[in-house]
Structures are given as structure tokens and as C-alpha cells.
Design an enzyme around this catalytic site. Structure first.
Site, short mmCIF file in Angstrom:
data_model
loop_
_atom_site.label_atom_id
_atom_site.label_comp_id
_atom_site.label_asym_id
_atom_site.label_seq_id
_atom_site.Cartn_x
_atom_site.Cartn_y
_atom_site.Cartn_z
N GLN A 162 0.87 -1.18 0.00
CA GLN A 162 0.00 0.00 0.00
C GLN A 162 0.91 1.23 0.00
OE1 GLN A 162 -3.81 -0.84 0.58
NE2 GLN A 162 -2.66 -2.46 -0.44
N GLY A 214 -11.44 2.48 4.95
CA GLY A 214 -10.51 1.66 4.17
C GLY A 214 -9.65 2.47 3.21
N HIS A 215 -8.71 1.77 2.60
CA HIS A 215 -7.76 2.45 1.71
C HIS A 215 -8.46 3.05 0.49
CE1 HIS A 215 -6.98 -1.81 -0.18
NE2 HIS A 215 -8.10 -1.28 -0.61
N ASN A 216 -7.91 4.17 0.05
CA ASN A 216 -8.37 4.90 -1.15
C ASN A 216 -9.72 5.59 -0.98
OD1 ASN A 216 -6.10 3.84 -2.38
ND2 ASN A 216 -7.21 2.35 -3.61
#
Length: 353
Positions: A215, A256-258
Site C-alpha cells: 500500500q 478503508g484504503h483509497n
């Protein structure tokens, strides 16, 4: 043993000053120079306390209050007892908050346990970190290499600021929190135990096992954001996770990511946002809402508590239920289900033959 006072009353205000701060007008004949020395709920307020009321559930408490001064909306003004001076406001809770911010400034954000600027004994600040004048670092805190922290920011005990992290001015970084791979704006409040910038939940799955995907993005937190205790904001995978200006995040929230969160959103406790979700400006998510990944929630939309959102939500919409749907449809569906169950119950109770 005397009981401790955790949030001292910074200054008393006379009734005229309260009216000015709250944007209200004292009634004719009210004592301008009478003072408030505290704030309390309707049930416990005394003659020197300020109280407020804007919910019909508390009508009886309003009628019985002994508060010296009370902020109310117009529809409840005639319920205020004779011994209490009334201040009528279209938004009494908002007006009450303005006054409390003046008289209880220490309750606005986590503060240093030692109430002294500078780096306390027991803190670890890397030689390449840059701290502007007026930064406070409590014992046990760790500031990593290349980190930069702006004036007036407090880093509380045992917080960990990772390498190259940037934190703006007048921020509050709560005890035991951790920040890495992040750029933090000004006047940001991070409550104790929050986690910002850890890697997201990213795996390339296969029948032979699941390969961890690096990531490599960041977390961007804009000005005036508040992040609740024990909430987690994952850094982006291939692009940044963004939290927009003025957004307020409750405790125990997972982002969460993004994910991209717009300006002035409100995210209540135990919400979970799967990766690459987008909230446009002024979205409100009730407690325990869950969003599937790669969704767009339109500006001004509101999602009821415990809803499960599986698809995009239009701008300004009101959704609820599981799976989430327009609120009116959800209400009709719930009413129809209750009606069907009631009919079935009456049939089962009917005598045979």
C-alpha cells in the site's frame, strides 16, 4: 477528599454577554449584569447555571428547571418557568455550544497531561524532526525522523508520529494514537488510540494463498477535521485516502484504503467504509452503517443507522435499511411486513373448524 474539577470554568459571563455570544436578545427587564458560573442539564441546573432545550422529550424538565438562564427554540419559549430568564434562538444547541466554548475551552480537545510547552522528559524526538516553537510533546511520545509539526500542536503521551509525517498548527494528537504516511492539516483533533496511515487490507487472492499488496499511498487530512478515539484510517493503495475539511468522525470508525471523504461530513460510531468508497460533501452516516467498496454517496445524502449500502446513493437522498433503499420505500416495506405478520398471527390464533 475534594472532588476533582476536570474542566474548570474559565470565566463567568453576565447575562448580556451570554446573549451577545449566542446571538440572542434578553427579554425586557432581564438583569443584564447577573452572571452565570456554570452550565448544566435542565434537571440539575441552578440559579447560576446556563441550560438549553430543543427536544420535546424534555418539555417536563424545562417546566421544572431552576436554571438561571435557558436557551430555547421559539416553540418552547412559553414553557420556561418564571424564575428562569429565557433566550430564544432558532438553534439553541448551536448557541449553547458557542457559550460553552467560551467558558470551558479546555473541554474542546485533548490537552497535554503536563500543561507545559516543549518536549517533556521521556519523550523521544528524532534529531531530524522539525518542531516549530510552541509544540508540546508529552512523556512517552515518539517523533520519527523527518517529521514536521506546527506551532501550538500538542502530542500527548505515548503517541507515535512516523517518519516524514507532516502535522499542521494547533492540532491535538491524543494519547496512544499513531500517525504514519500522513499529511495532517491545521486545527485537527485526533483522539486517543486513533490509528492513521497503517496499510490497508489489500491482498491478491488465489487458490494457492493470498499475496499481500504493498500500500504505497498516503492519508491526507485537511483542516478542522476531528477523528474519534480508536478509529482507523488506512493509507491509500495506489492513490491517497482523503478526509475533507471540517469532517467529523466518531469513535470506532473504520475507513478503508483509497476512500475519499468530502468536506463537512459526519460519520457516527462503528461505521465501516470498504476501500475506494467516496462520500461527497455534507454526507451523514448514522451509527453502524456499512458501505461496500467503490461506491459514491452523493453530496448531502443521509444514511440511517445500521443500514447496509450496496450501491451508489444520489445527492440529497435519505436512505435506510438492509440493503439500504430510499427512506420512504423502507418505511412502507417495514409497515407492510408488520401488517402481514399481524394477519398471520390472527389466523393462527383463530379456532379450528
Amino acid at each position: 477528599m475534594a472532588e476533582p474539577v476536570f474542566f474548570p470554568f474559565a470565566t463567568s459571563l453576565d447575562f448580556g454577554e451570554v446573549a451577545t455570544i449566542s446571538g440572542t436578545t434578553l427579554p425586557d427587564g432581564a438583569p443584564m449584569d447577573r452572571r452565570i458560573e456554570g452550565a448544566a442539564a435542565l434537571e440539575t441546573a441552578g440559579p447560576s447555571d446556563l441550560a438549553y432545550m430543543d427536544n420535546p422529550k424534555y418539555t417536563e424538565a424545562l417546566a421544572a428547571t431552576k436554571a438561571g438562564l435557558c436557551l430555547v427554540s421559539p416553540r418552547f419559549a412559553d414553557r420556561v418557568p418564571a424564575g428562569t430568564v429565557v433566550l430564544v434562538s432558532p438553534a439553541p444547541y448551536h448557541a449553547f455550544a458557542k457559550v460553552l466554548a467560551r467558558v470551558f475551552p479546555s473541554a474542546l480537545k485533548p490537552e497535554s497531561a503536563f500543561a507545559a510547552q516543549g518536549v517533556a522528559p521521556g519523550a523521544v524526538v528524532h534529531a531530524t524532526a522539525v518542531l516549530e516553537p510552541g509544540v508540546t510533546v508529552d512523556p512517552g511520545a515518539v517523533i520519527g525522523p523527518g517529521a514536521e509539526i506546527g506551532a501550538g500542536t500538542v502530542v500527548a503521551a505515548n503517541a507515535v508520529i512516523g517518519p516524514q509525517v507532516r502535522i499542521g498548527r494547533n492540532c491535538s494528537i491524543g494519547a496512544g494514537s499513531s500517525i504514519q504516511a500522513a499529511l495532517i492539516g491545521n486545527r485537527v483533533i485526533v483522539h486517543p488510540g486513533a490509528r492513521i496511515g497503517q496499510d490497508g487490507f489489500g491482498f491478491a487472492m488465489s487458490p494457492k494463498g493470498h499475496m499481500k499488496v504493498p500500500q504505497i499511498g498516503r492519508v491526507i487530512v485537511q483542516d478542522d477535521v476531528e477523528i474519534g478515539a480508536n478509529s482507523c484510517i488506512d493509507r491509500g493503495a495506489s492513490r491517497d485516502t482523503v478526509i475533507g475539511e471540517g469532517t467529523k468522525i466518531d469513535n470506532l470508525v473504520q475507513i478503508g484504503h483509497n476512500c475519499v471523504i468530502g468536506r463537512h461530513c459526519v460519520i457516527c460510531a462503528q461505521v465501516g467504509l470498504a476501500g475506494s468508497s467516496t462520500l461527497e460533501d455534507f454526507v451523514v452516516l448514522g451509527g453502524q452503517v456499512g458501505l461496500a467498496g467503490h461506491l459514491v454517496i452523493g453530496a448531502g445524502a443521509q444514511i440511517a443507522a445500521q443500514s447496509g449500502v450496496a450501491g451508489d446513493v444520489p445527492r440529497g437522498a435519505r436512505y435506510g435499511g438492509y440493503p439500504a433503499q430510499p427512506a420512504l420505500s423502507w418505511a412502507r416495506e417495514t409497515a407492510m411486513l408488520k401488517s402481514l405478520l399481524a394477519k398471520r398471527g390472527r389466523k393462527s390464533d383463530a379456532p379450528e373448524g
